[in-house]
Scaffold this motif. Structure first.
Motif, PDB file in Angstrom:
ATOM      1  N   ILE A  17       0.200  20.691 -30.418  1.00 42.23           N
ATOM      2  CA  ILE A  17       0.889  21.704 -29.628  1.00 42.23           C
ATOM      3  C   ILE A  17       0.009  22.396 -28.590  1.00 42.23           C
ATOM      4  CG2 ILE A  17       2.186  23.880 -29.734  1.00 42.23           C
ATOM      5  CD1 ILE A  17       3.142  23.031 -32.509  1.00 42.23           C
ATOM      6  N   ALA A  18      -1.069  23.020 -29.008  1.00 42.27           N
ATOM      7  CA  ALA A  18      -1.743  23.992 -28.150  1.00 42.27           C
ATOM      8  C   ALA A  18      -2.224  23.408 -26.831  1.00 42.27           C
ATOM      9  CB  ALA A  18      -2.891  24.646 -28.907  1.00 42.27           C
ATOM     10  N   ALA A  19      -3.099  22.407 -26.878  1.00 40.74           N
ATOM     11  CA  ALA A  19      -3.617  21.843 -25.637  1.00 40.74           C
ATOM     12  C   ALA A  19      -2.516  21.156 -24.821  1.00 40.74           C
ATOM     13  CB  ALA A  19      -4.772  20.893 -25.921  1.00 40.74           C
ATOM     14  N   PRO A  20      -1.614  20.367 -25.437  1.00 38.74           N
ATOM     15  CA  PRO A  20      -0.506  19.822 -24.648  1.00 38.74           C
ATOM     16  C   PRO A  20       0.374  20.885 -24.000  1.00 38.74           C
ATOM     17  CG  PRO A  20      -0.770  18.558 -26.647  1.00 38.74           C
ATOM     18  CD  PRO A  20      -1.681  19.745 -26.779  1.00 38.74           C
ATOM     19  N   LEU A  21       0.581  22.008 -24.680  1.00 40.51           N
ATOM     20  CA  LEU A  21       1.359  23.087 -24.073  1.00 40.51           C
ATOM     21  C   LEU A  21       0.615  23.674 -22.878  1.00 40.51           C
ATOM     22  CD1 LEU A  21       3.806  24.990 -24.070  1.00 40.51           C
ATOM     23  CD2 LEU A  21       2.543  26.477 -25.627  1.00 40.51           C
ATOM     24  N   GLY A  22      -0.705  23.799 -22.993  1.00 40.19           N
ATOM     25  CA  GLY A  22      -1.482  24.260 -21.846  1.00 40.19           C
ATOM     26  C   GLY A  22      -1.332  23.323 -20.671  1.00 40.19           C
ATOM     27  N   GLY A  23      -1.429  22.015 -20.925  1.00 46.75           N
ATOM     28  CA  GLY A  23      -1.252  21.045 -19.853  1.00 46.75           C
ATOM     29  C   GLY A  23       0.143  21.079 -19.272  1.00 46.75           C
ATOM     30  N   LEU A  24       1.154  21.218 -20.131  1.00 44.20           N
ATOM     31  CA  LEU A  24       2.533  21.317 -19.656  1.00 44.20           C
ATOM     32  C   LEU A  24       2.701  22.516 -18.729  1.00 44.20           C
ATOM     33  CD1 LEU A  24       5.610  20.656 -19.750  1.00 44.20           C
ATOM     34  CD2 LEU A  24       5.717  22.087 -21.796  1.00 44.20           C
ATOM     35  N   THR A  25       2.150  23.652 -19.117  1.00 44.38           N
ATOM     36  CA  THR A  25       2.270  24.869 -18.312  1.00 44.38           C
ATOM     37  C   THR A  25       1.673  24.657 -16.927  1.00 44.38           C
ATOM     38  OG1 THR A  25       2.137  26.203 -20.325  1.00 44.38           O
ATOM     39  CG2 THR A  25       1.724  27.332 -18.246  1.00 44.38           C
ATOM     40  N   LEU A  26       0.505  24.009 -16.863  1.00 42.50           N
ATOM     41  CA  LEU A  26      -0.144  23.753 -15.577  1.00 42.50           C
ATOM     42  C   LEU A  26       0.623  22.706 -14.777  1.00 42.50           C
ATOM     43  CD1 LEU A  26      -3.786  23.723 -16.946  1.00 42.50           C
ATOM     44  CD2 LEU A  26      -2.840  25.421 -15.367  1.00 42.50           C
ATOM     45  N   ALA A  27       1.130  21.667 -15.460  1.00 42.56           N
ATOM     46  CA  ALA A  27       1.890  20.630 -14.756  1.00 42.56           C
ATOM     47  C   ALA A  27       3.153  21.200 -14.130  1.00 42.56           C
ATOM     48  CB  ALA A  27       2.246  19.498 -15.726  1.00 42.56           C
ATOM     49  N   GLN A  28       3.813  22.119 -14.831  1.00 36.49           N
ATOM     50  CA  GLN A  28       5.050  22.688 -14.289  1.00 36.49           C
ATOM     51  C   GLN A  28       4.789  23.688 -13.177  1.00 36.49           C
ATOM     52  OE1 GLN A  28       7.438  23.879 -17.778  1.00 36.49           O
ATOM     53  NE2 GLN A  28       8.499  21.936 -17.503  1.00 36.49           N
ATOM     54  N   LEU A  29       3.514  23.986 -12.940  1.00 42.12           N
ATOM     55  CA  LEU A  29       3.132  24.791 -11.777  1.00 42.12           C
ATOM     56  C   LEU A  29       2.521  23.909 -10.684  1.00 42.12           C
ATOM     57  CD1 LEU A  29       1.661  27.984 -13.472  1.00 42.12           C
ATOM     58  CD2 LEU A  29       3.888  27.702 -12.380  1.00 42.12           C
ATOM     59  N   GLY A  30       2.688  22.604 -10.815  1.00 46.51           N
ATOM     60  CA  GLY A  30       2.298  21.698  -9.745  1.00 46.51           C
ATOM     61  C   GLY A  30       0.993  20.984  -9.926  1.00 46.51           C
ATOM     62  N   ALA A  31       0.223  21.286 -10.976  1.00 42.40           N
ATOM     63  CA  ALA A  31      -1.041  20.586 -11.202  1.00 42.40           C
ATOM     64  C   ALA A  31      -0.761  19.139 -11.609  1.00 42.40           C
ATOM     65  CB  ALA A  31      -1.858  21.289 -12.272  1.00 42.40           C
ATOM     66  N   ASP A  32      -1.674  18.257 -11.242  1.00 43.25           N
ATOM     67  CA  ASP A  32      -1.611  16.866 -11.671  1.00 43.25           C
ATOM     68  C   ASP A  32      -2.299  16.784 -13.023  1.00 43.25           C
ATOM     69  OD1 ASP A  32      -1.611  14.113 -11.935  1.00 43.25           O
ATOM     70  OD2 ASP A  32      -3.225  13.791 -10.466  1.00 43.25           O
ATOM     71  N   VAL A  33      -1.529  16.633 -14.075  1.00 38.77           N
ATOM     72  CA  VAL A  33      -2.083  16.579 -15.420  1.00 38.77           C
ATOM     73  C   VAL A  33      -1.980  15.145 -15.925  1.00 38.77           C
ATOM     74  CG1 VAL A  33      -1.911  17.422 -17.793  1.00 38.77           C
ATOM     75  CG2 VAL A  33      -1.472  18.975 -15.877  1.00 38.77           C
ATOM     76  N   ILE A  34      -3.137  14.560 -16.216  1.00 40.30           N
ATOM     77  CA  ILE A  34      -3.196  13.201 -16.742  1.00 40.30           C
ATOM     78  C   ILE A  34      -3.495  13.290 -18.233  1.00 40.30           C
ATOM     79  CG2 ILE A  34      -4.378  10.980 -16.648  1.00 40.30           C
ATOM     80  CD1 ILE A  34      -5.111  11.624 -13.743  1.00 40.30           C
ATOM     81  N   ARG A  35      -2.564  12.832 -19.034  1.00 38.15           N
ATOM     82  CA  ARG A  35      -2.789  12.817 -20.479  1.00 38.15           C
ATOM     83  C   ARG A  35      -3.284  11.440 -20.896  1.00 38.15           C
ATOM     84  NH1 ARG A  35      -0.021  15.061 -25.915  1.00 38.15           N
ATOM     85  NH2 ARG A  35      -0.546  13.296 -27.258  1.00 38.15           N
ATOM     86  N   ILE A  36      -4.445  11.419 -21.555  1.00 37.20           N
ATOM     87  CA  ILE A  36      -4.990  10.178 -22.083  1.00 37.20           C
ATOM     88  C   ILE A  36      -4.629  10.071 -23.556  1.00 37.20           C
ATOM     89  CG2 ILE A  36      -7.088   8.882 -22.596  1.00 37.20           C
ATOM     90  CD1 ILE A  36      -8.412  10.146 -20.205  1.00 37.20           C
ATOM     91  N   ASP A  37      -3.940   8.999 -23.903  1.00 37.09           N
ATOM     92  CA  ASP A  37      -3.615   8.695 -25.294  1.00 37.09           C
ATOM     93  C   ASP A  37      -4.246   7.375 -25.680  1.00 37.09           C
ATOM     94  OD1 ASP A  37      -1.799  10.605 -26.661  1.00 37.09           O
ATOM     95  OD2 ASP A  37      -0.548  10.279 -24.885  1.00 37.09           O
TER      96      ASP A  37
END
Length: 401
Positions: A17-37
Motif C-alpha cells: 500500500i504505502a509506497a504504491p499509494l505515494g506513486g499513485l498520488t504523484l502520477a495523478q498529479l502528472g508525474a511519470d511514475v514507472i513501477r518495476i515489478d
C-alpha cells in the motif's frame, strides 16, 4: 491526471500500500511514475479483492496511471537494467521510492555511485529498519484499545498508517527534489510506519494526556471524545452519526429536533453546563437518551429533511455497497470521478487526484496497466536500447514485454 508535475519521473520498486499509494498520488498529479515489478508480478499482484478472472482490484486501484515494467530483478542483468533506469541522468529524474528491503543493488549507496544527486525515499516498518506491517504497528498505537465499547482490541479495516505513510512519501519526494533543484544535492530519506504512527498519536494529544495528566483514554464506543457526538438508530433501521463540537452546532441539533428545552432540562438535572464542550461531553449519555426516541420515530429520509439547511453536522452510516449505489459523492457528479478502463477488469468508476487546482483543469484519467505493458517502451525510449537488444533480453527471460 492533473498536469502539475509533468517534469518529474519517479521509479517505484514497491509492493502493497504505502509506497504504491505515494506513486499513485504523484502520477495523478502528472508525474511519470514507472513501477518495476518482477516478471509475473510482485507479492501484491494477486491481492484480494479480485474479479472473476483473477485480476486484483487492489493492485489496479493503487497502480492507475503508472507505466509498468517487468524485469527479472532477482538476476544480475535485471538488476543492472533496473539500476540504470533509476539513476538515469536528466532533470526531474533520478528519483526512486521503495518499501522493500533497500539492500544490494537497491541500496542507496550502490545507486548513488551511479548518480550522486539521487533522491531515494525508503519506507521501513520500524525506525531501526526492522519489518512491520500496518496491523502490527496499529496494535501498538493504543487506538484498537480505545476503539469500541470495551477494552477488547478492535482492529480497524482502514490501513491508516500505510495511507498516511504513502502521502508522506509524496511530501518527501517533492521536498527533496526542491532541495536538489536549489542545491544540486541528492539524498536518502527514510521513513518508518512506526514513526508515522507515533507522530500522529503524540500530535493528537493521546500520549501527551498520559504524561501531562496521568490519564489513559478509555474506550467510549461511538461517543465523540470531548464533545457531543453519537450514533442513533432510525425508524427504518439505518444508523446515523450526529456531531456537535461547538455550542452553535449543539443549538442547531436542538432546534432541528425540537429538543432544545428538553436538552436544557437534562443539563440542569445532571449539573452540566451545555454551553461548554466539557459540559456536553459529561452529559452525553443523558442527552443521547433524550434524542434517541426522536430518531427512532423517523426514517433516514425524514431525518435528512429535518436537518436540511439546519447547520446540523450529521451523516448516515453506509456499507461499501450503499456508498456506491446511494452517495452522489461517489459518482461522476463529483468531478474527481470518471469511468475508466482497467486492464483485465473493464470500465469502472475511478477517482483522480482529490486535489483540484483552480488554474489547471483535470485531465483524462488513466486506468491500471497490464503488468509489463510499458517494458518495451521504457527500454527503448528511456534507456535507448535497440530492438535487437530488447529481443535478446526477452529471450533470456530478463524482461517481459
Amino acid at each position: 491526471m492533473t498536469p502539475v508535475l509533468t517534469d518529474l519521473r519517479i521509479v517505484e520498486v514497491a509492493a502493497f500500500i504505502a509506497a504504491p499509494l505515494g506513486g499513485l498520488t504523484l502520477a495523478q498529479l502528472g508525474a511519470d511514475v514507472i513501477r518495476i515489478d518482477p516478471i509475473g508480478g510482485n507479492i501484491d499482484y494477486t491481492r484480494m479483492p479480485t474479479n472473476e478472472a483473477g485480476h486484483s482490484l487492489y493492485w489496479a486501484g493503487l497502480n492507475k496511471g503508472k507505466r509498468s515494467v517487468a524485469i527479472a530483478i532477482g538476476t544480475p542483468e535485471g538488476q543492472e537494467l533496473a539500476a540504470a533506469l533509476i539513476a538515469q541522468p536528466g532533470d526531474g529524474r533520478g528519483i526512486v521510492t521503495t518499501n522493500l528491503p533497500a539492500r544490494g543493488w537497491l541500496a542507496h549507496a550502490a545507486l548513488a555511485k551511479r548518480r550522486a544527486d539521487l533522491v531515494m525515499v525508503e519506507l521501513t516498518g520500524n525506525p531501526d529498519g526492522t519489518s512491520a506491517l500496518d496491523y502490527t504497528i496499529n496494535c501498538a498505537s493504543g487506538f484498537p484499545i480505545a476503539t469500541g465499547p470495551t477494552e477488547a482490541p478492535i482492529n480497524h479495516v482502514l490501513p491508516a498508517w500505510d495511507v498516511a505513510a504513502g502521502l508522506l512519501i509524496t511530501t518527501a519526494v517533492l521536498a527533496a527534489e526542491r532541495h536538489r533543484t536549489r542545491t544540486g544535492e541528492g539524498q536518502r530519506i527514510t521513513l518508518s510506519l512506526a514513526d508515522v504512527m507515533l507522530h500522529a498519536v503524540s500530535s493528537l494529544g493521546f500520549t501527551m494526556e498520559v504524561e501531562a495528566n496521568g490519564v489513559t483514554r478509555p474506550p467510549l464506543g461511538n461517543d465523540l471524545y470531548g464533545a457531543f457526538g453519537r450514533d442513533f438508530a432510525t425508524k427504518d433501521r439505518r444508523r446515523i452519526m450526529v456531531v456537535a463540537i461547538t455550542t452553535r452546532q449543539f443549538r442547531a441539533v436542538g432546534k432541528a429536533t425540537g429538543l432544545t428545552e428538553a436538552f436544557q432540562t437534562v443539563g440542569g438535572l445532571v449539573g452540566a453546563d451545555l454551553a461548554s464542550e466539557p459540559g456536553r461531553f459529561a452529559a452525553r449519555d443523558a442527552l443521547a437518551a433524550v434524542a434517541a426516541p426522536w430518531f427512532a420515530t423517523r426514517t433516514l429520509d425524514e431525518v435528512a429533511a429535518a436537518f436540511e439547511g439546519s447547520g446540523v453536522l450529521w451523516g448516515p452510516y453506509q456499507d461499501f455497497g450503499q456508498l456506491v449505489r446511494d452517495d452522489w459523492r461517489h459518482s461522476t457528479a463529483n468531478p474527481m470521478f470518471a469511468r475508466t478502463a482497467h486492464h483485465g477488469i473493464g470500465e469502472l468508476l475511478t477517482p483522480g487526484s482529490p486535489l483540484a487546482f483552480g488554474s489547471i483543469p483535470r485531465g483524462e484519467l488513466a486506468g491500471a496497466p497490464r503488468l509489463g505493458a510499458h517494458t518495451e517502451e521504457v527500454l527503448a525510449q528511456d534507456l535507448g536500447l535497440p530492438s535487437g537488444e530488447i529481443a535478446r533480453l526477452q529471450d533470456a527471460g530478463t524482461v517481459a514485454l
